[in-house]
Design a protein around this motif. Structure first.
Motif, PDB file in Angstrom:
ATOM      1  N   TYR A 149       0.835  -1.209   0.000  1.00 36.62           N
ATOM      2  CA  TYR A 149       0.000   0.000   0.000  1.00 36.62           C
ATOM      3  C   TYR A 149       0.866   1.255   0.000  1.00 36.62           C
ATOM      4  N   MET A 150       1.882   1.276   0.848  1.00 34.38           N
ATOM      5  CA  MET A 150       2.752   2.451   0.920  1.00 34.38           C
ATOM      6  C   MET A 150       3.429   2.724  -0.418  1.00 34.38           C
ATOM      7  N   HIS A 151       3.875   1.662  -1.071  1.00 32.09           N
ATOM      8  CA  HIS A 151       4.537   1.824  -2.368  1.00 32.09           C
ATOM      9  C   HIS A 151       3.552   2.348  -3.419  1.00 32.09           C
ATOM     10  N   THR A 152       2.367   1.749  -3.462  1.00 31.27           N
ATOM     11  CA  THR A 152       1.360   2.168  -4.444  1.00 31.27           C
ATOM     12  C   THR A 152       0.906   3.599  -4.193  1.00 31.27           C
ATOM     13  N   LYS A 153       0.684   3.924  -2.932  1.00 35.55           N
ATOM     14  CA  LYS A 153       0.226   5.272  -2.589  1.00 35.55           C
ATOM     15  C   LYS A 153       1.284   6.311  -2.954  1.00 35.55           C
ATOM     16  N   SER A 154       2.544   5.974  -2.713  1.00 35.96           N
ATOM     17  CA  SER A 154       3.626   6.896  -3.062  1.00 35.96           C
ATOM     18  C   SER A 154       3.653   7.151  -4.568  1.00 35.96           C
ATOM     19  N   GLU A 155       3.451   6.095  -5.350  1.00 35.56           N
ATOM     20  CA  GLU A 155       3.412   6.255  -6.804  1.00 35.56           C
ATOM     21  C   GLU A 155       2.244   7.139  -7.229  1.00 35.56           C
ATOM     22  N   ARG A 156       1.104   6.988  -6.561  1.00 37.42           N
ATOM     23  CA  ARG A 156      -0.069   7.801  -6.906  1.00 37.42           C
ATOM     24  C   ARG A 156       0.207   9.283  -6.650  1.00 37.42           C
ATOM     25  N   TYR A 157       0.802   9.579  -5.518  1.00 40.71           N
ATOM     26  CA  TYR A 157       1.078  10.983  -5.201  1.00 40.71           C
ATOM     27  C   TYR A 157       2.146  11.565  -6.132  1.00 40.71           C
ATOM     28  N   THR A 158       3.110  10.739  -6.517  1.00 40.87           N
ATOM     29  CA  THR A 158       4.114  11.203  -7.475  1.00 40.87           C
ATOM     30  C   THR A 158       3.467  11.525  -8.818  1.00 40.87           C
ATOM     31  N   ALA A 159       2.561  10.639  -9.259  1.00 44.24           N
ATOM     32  CA  ALA A 159       1.846  10.879 -10.520  1.00 44.24           C
ATOM     33  C   ALA A 159       0.965  12.118 -10.420  1.00 44.24           C
ATOM     34  N   ALA A 160       0.334  12.311  -9.261  1.00 45.85           N
ATOM     35  CA  ALA A 160      -0.524  13.485  -9.077  1.00 45.85           C
ATOM     36  C   ALA A 160       0.292  14.771  -9.116  1.00 45.85           C
ATOM     37  N   ALA A 161       1.477  14.748  -8.495  1.00 46.16           N
ATOM     38  CA  ALA A 161       2.332  15.938  -8.510  1.00 46.16           C
ATOM     39  C   ALA A 161       2.798  16.254  -9.927  1.00 46.16           C
ATOM     40  N   ALA A 162       3.164  15.206 -10.682  1.00 46.58           N
ATOM     41  CA  ALA A 162       3.592  15.421 -12.068  1.00 46.58           C
ATOM     42  C   ALA A 162       2.441  15.959 -12.914  1.00 46.58           C
ATOM     43  N   LYS A 163       1.240  15.437 -12.678  1.00 49.29           N
ATOM     44  CA  LYS A 163       0.073  15.901 -13.427  1.00 49.29           C
ATOM     45  C   LYS A 163      -0.247  17.351 -13.098  1.00 49.29           C
ATOM     46  N   THR A 164      -0.089  17.720 -11.839  1.00 52.04           N
ATOM     47  CA  THR A 164      -0.345  19.109 -11.442  1.00 52.04           C
ATOM     48  C   THR A 164       0.637  20.054 -12.113  1.00 52.04           C
ATOM     49  N   ALA A 165       1.915  19.659 -12.137  1.00 45.84           N
ATOM     50  CA  ALA A 165       2.918  20.497 -12.798  1.00 45.84           C
ATOM     51  C   ALA A 165       2.622  20.620 -14.289  1.00 45.84           C
ATOM     52  N   GLU A 166       2.235  19.500 -14.908  1.00 46.78           N
ATOM     53  CA  GLU A 166       1.892  19.529 -16.334  1.00 46.78           C
ATOM     54  C   GLU A 166       0.664  20.402 -16.580  1.00 46.78           C
ATOM     55  N   LYS A 167      -0.295  20.320 -15.666  1.00 44.40           N
ATOM     56  CA  LYS A 167      -1.522  21.111 -15.803  1.00 44.40           C
ATOM     57  C   LYS A 167      -1.211  22.608 -15.769  1.00 44.40           C
ATOM     58  N   TRP A 168      -0.389  23.023 -14.810  1.00 44.79           N
ATOM     59  CA  TRP A 168      -0.063  24.449 -14.709  1.00 44.79           C
ATOM     60  C   TRP A 168       0.730  24.925 -15.916  1.00 44.79           C
ATOM     61  N   GLY A 169       1.607  24.061 -16.442  1.00 45.11           N
ATOM     62  CA  GLY A 169       2.340  24.431 -17.652  1.00 45.11           C
ATOM     63  C   GLY A 169       1.404  24.617 -18.838  1.00 45.11           C
ATOM     64  N   THR A 170       0.431  23.710 -18.956  1.00 49.79           N
ATOM     65  CA  THR A 170      -0.539  23.817 -20.052  1.00 49.79           C
ATOM     66  C   THR A 170      -1.412  25.053 -19.897  1.00 49.79           C
ATOM     67  N   LEU A 171      -1.859  25.318 -18.672  1.00 45.71           N
ATOM     68  CA  LEU A 171      -2.698  26.495 -18.432  1.00 45.71           C
ATOM     69  C   LEU A 171      -1.926  27.784 -18.704  1.00 45.71           C
ATOM     70  N   LYS A 172      -0.646  27.790 -18.391  1.00 47.44           N
ATOM     71  CA  LYS A 172       0.171  28.968 -18.682  1.00 47.44           C
ATOM     72  C   LYS A 172       0.244  29.206 -20.186  1.00 47.44           C
ATOM     73  N   LEU A 173       0.427  28.118 -20.941  1.00 44.90           N
ATOM     74  CA  LEU A 173       0.473  28.232 -22.401  1.00 44.90           C
ATOM     75  C   LEU A 173      -0.867  28.717 -22.951  1.00 44.90           C
TER      76      LEU A 173
END
Length: 222
Positions: A149-173
């Motif tokens: 669970y800890m490993h899977t949850k960590s991967e989910r939060y990492t993916a969420a952080a990457a998606k958030t960064a990508e989202k802000w980059g897209t919104l800026k564009l």
């Protein structure tokens, strides 16, 4: 009126006005499309929730006896420890998780909680408790389920952080495109305004020129 003047006043004026209108329309549609795309990007999220079935089902097949590592790498079977303030003090520990959240395990769980947004930490523990309960009901080693669970949850939060960064980059564009579109709309709107002014004042300028010419002729005759 010469042929060049006729072309300038009729054909060229109409062509310029048509091009400006088309450009304004295209840019406005582009701004609307950018706004719709930005809205769709803003709504995109990565679900960080982990269900017990995601963790327990892959662990159900029989596994060979585990060899505990010499140094703790994650959650370990509960050990007898003396009284000490728990690193998880202040959190509501689910009943199914309580016997696995003491001693070194409590510190391991706390270390993982430190990487979780503060608002999601209690939910993290609740999900972990549900995973432990499901593991015990399915005859799966709870410690394996906790670590998975800890490993899977960590991967989910990492993916969420990457998606958030990508989202802000897209919104800026998208914002830059919309701002550029508005600037171009303003520019071509100004062209249309100037063309309208020129057309509406053309007869006035023509009359003024004719008056000056007549006055000059009268002066010459005198």
């Amino acid at each position: 009126m010469s042929m060049v003047e006729g072309f300038e006043r009729k054909a060229l004026f109409n062509i310029t006005r048509a091009v400006a209108l088309v450009c304004v329309t295209v840019f406005l549609l582009g701004i609307v499309a950018a706004a719709l795309y930005g809205t769709s990007v803003w709504k995109e999220t990565v679900d960080t929730k982990v269900t017990p079935q995601e963790i327990v089902d892959p662990l159900k097949p029989a596994k060979a006896a585990r060899t505990d590592p010499s140094q703790p790498q994650g959650a370990q079977p509960p050990a007898n420890t003396g009284p000490a303030e728990s690193p998880l003090a202040g959190f509501k520990i689910p009943f199914s998780l309580q016997k696995y959240a003491s001693g070194d395990n409590a510190q391991v769980i706390r270390n993982h909680l430190n990487d979780v947004p503060e608002a999601d930490r209690q939910q993290y523990l609740d999900e972990l408790g549900a995973v432990v309960a499901a593991a015990e009901a399915s005859k799966v080693a709870p410690i394996d389920a906790i670590n998975a669970y800890m490993h899977t949850k960590s991967e989910r939060y990492t993916a969420a952080a990457a998606k958030t960064a990508e989202k802000w980059g897209t919104l800026k564009l998208v914002a830059e495109v919309a701002a550029g579109g508005l600037l171009l709309v303003a520019l071509f709107s100004l062209v249309l305004v100037l063309l309208a002014i020129e057309r509406n004042t053309r007869h006035m300028r023509k009359a003024e020129v004719q008056t000056i010419r007549t006055a000059s002729e009268q002066v010459v005759e005198a």
